[in-house]
Write an enzyme that holds these catalytic residues in place. Structure first.
Site, PDB file in Angstrom:
ATOM      1  N   GLY A  19     -61.750  13.727 -20.678  1.00  0.00           N
ATOM      2  CA  GLY A  19     -60.834  12.830 -21.367  1.00  0.00           C
ATOM      3  C   GLY A  19     -61.336  11.383 -21.366  1.00  0.00           C
ATOM      4  CB  ALA A  20     -59.869   8.349 -22.884  1.00  0.00           C
ATOM      5  NE  ARG A  21     -61.966   2.805 -20.342  1.00  0.00           N
ATOM      6  CZ  ARG A  21     -63.007   2.254 -20.919  1.00  0.00           C
ATOM      7  NH1 ARG A  21     -64.203   2.765 -20.741  1.00  0.00           N
ATOM      8  NH2 ARG A  21     -62.883   1.196 -21.665  1.00  0.00           N
ATOM      9  CB  SER A  22     -62.747  11.605 -17.654  1.00  0.00           C
ATOM     10  OG  SER A  22     -63.891  11.777 -18.470  1.00  0.00           O
ATOM     11  CB  ALA A  43     -75.255   3.693 -28.882  1.00  0.00           C
ATOM     12  CG  HIS A  59     -70.613   2.041 -22.249  1.00  0.00           C
ATOM     13  ND1 HIS A  59     -70.909   3.373 -22.195  1.00  0.00           N
ATOM     14  CD2 HIS A  59     -69.264   1.949 -22.246  1.00  0.00           C
ATOM     15  CE1 HIS A  59     -69.784   4.063 -22.153  1.00  0.00           C
ATOM     16  NE2 HIS A  59     -68.769   3.215 -22.193  1.00  0.00           N
ATOM     17  CB  ALA A  61     -73.104  -4.937 -18.165  1.00  0.00           C
ATOM     18  NE  ARG A  63     -77.136   2.062 -21.747  1.00  0.00           N
ATOM     19  CZ  ARG A  63     -76.246   1.669 -22.651  1.00  0.00           C
ATOM     20  NH1 ARG A  63     -75.033   2.156 -22.627  1.00  0.00           N
ATOM     21  NH2 ARG A  63     -76.573   0.788 -23.567  1.00  0.00           N
ATOM     22  CG  ASP A  92     -71.624   7.768 -24.272  1.00  0.00           C
ATOM     23  OD1 ASP A  92     -70.623   8.323 -24.743  1.00  0.00           O
ATOM     24  OD2 ASP A  92     -71.593   7.088 -23.226  1.00  0.00           O
TER      25      ASP A  92
END
Length: 177
Positions: A19-22, A43, A59, A61, A63, A92
């Protein structure tokens, strides 16, 4: 389980869903970094507003600078072929790619089939992130239901082509395949 032929070349196709933010992206980054070579971040998001610009910056920052980056909102299979035979590629995410295809009125079903067909022919590992959007309530409008259904079909198709599938909840991965 990765086939013996793929183990010899360190090739793997790994699908990470949740899910979102999982914690999917963080998990996918760790999996991609676990392979030799410089990882490639593909991306599918586009910075179309300030909120998305901020998400992309967060994202990046996290990585760091050791990734090769490619922005590919639509033409995913050619990008995977062009970056093959190097480090692992992290895509992603597939649900944004699907949304982009649908918005551009492209043949999303053909695109998903082409991706599923291309994955076994690639030499370098691929880690794919996707959202599991069908776990909630049935959307109240036709467009949202159409997207939910398309995402479910896409996820099933890519999961069938993947060597490994993980479901991430609260930052914790569960191996499904």
């Amino acid at each position: 389980m990765i086939s013996a032929a793929r183990q010899e070349t360190l090739m793997a196709v790994i699908l990470i869903t949740g899910g979102a933010r999982s914690g999917k992206s963080t998990r996918a980054e760790a999996r991609a970094r676990s392979f030799p070579g410089q990882p490639v971040y593909i991306a599918t998001a586009e910075a179309l507003d300030t909120e998305m610009e901020a998400r992309i910056a967060t994202h990046r920052a996290r990585r760091g600078t050791d990734w090769i980056e490619r922005e590919v909102p639509l033409d995913l299979v050619p990008a995977l072929v062009a970056t093959d035979d190097g480090g692992a590629r992290l895509v992603d995410c597939l649900t944004l790619w699907l949304s982009n295809l649908m918005h551009a009125q492209r043949d999303w079903e053909g695109g998903v089939k082409a991706l599923a067909g291309a994955l076994p022919r690639l030499k370098s590992p691929v880690v794919l992130v996707t959202n599991e959007v069908g776990l909630g309530i049935v959307p109240d409008n036709a467009l949202a239901r159409s997207f939910r259904d398309a995402a479910g079909i896409m996820n099933q198709t890519i999961a069938a082509a993947a060597d490994e599938v993980e479901f991430v909840v609260a930052g914790l991965p569960m191996k499904l395949k």
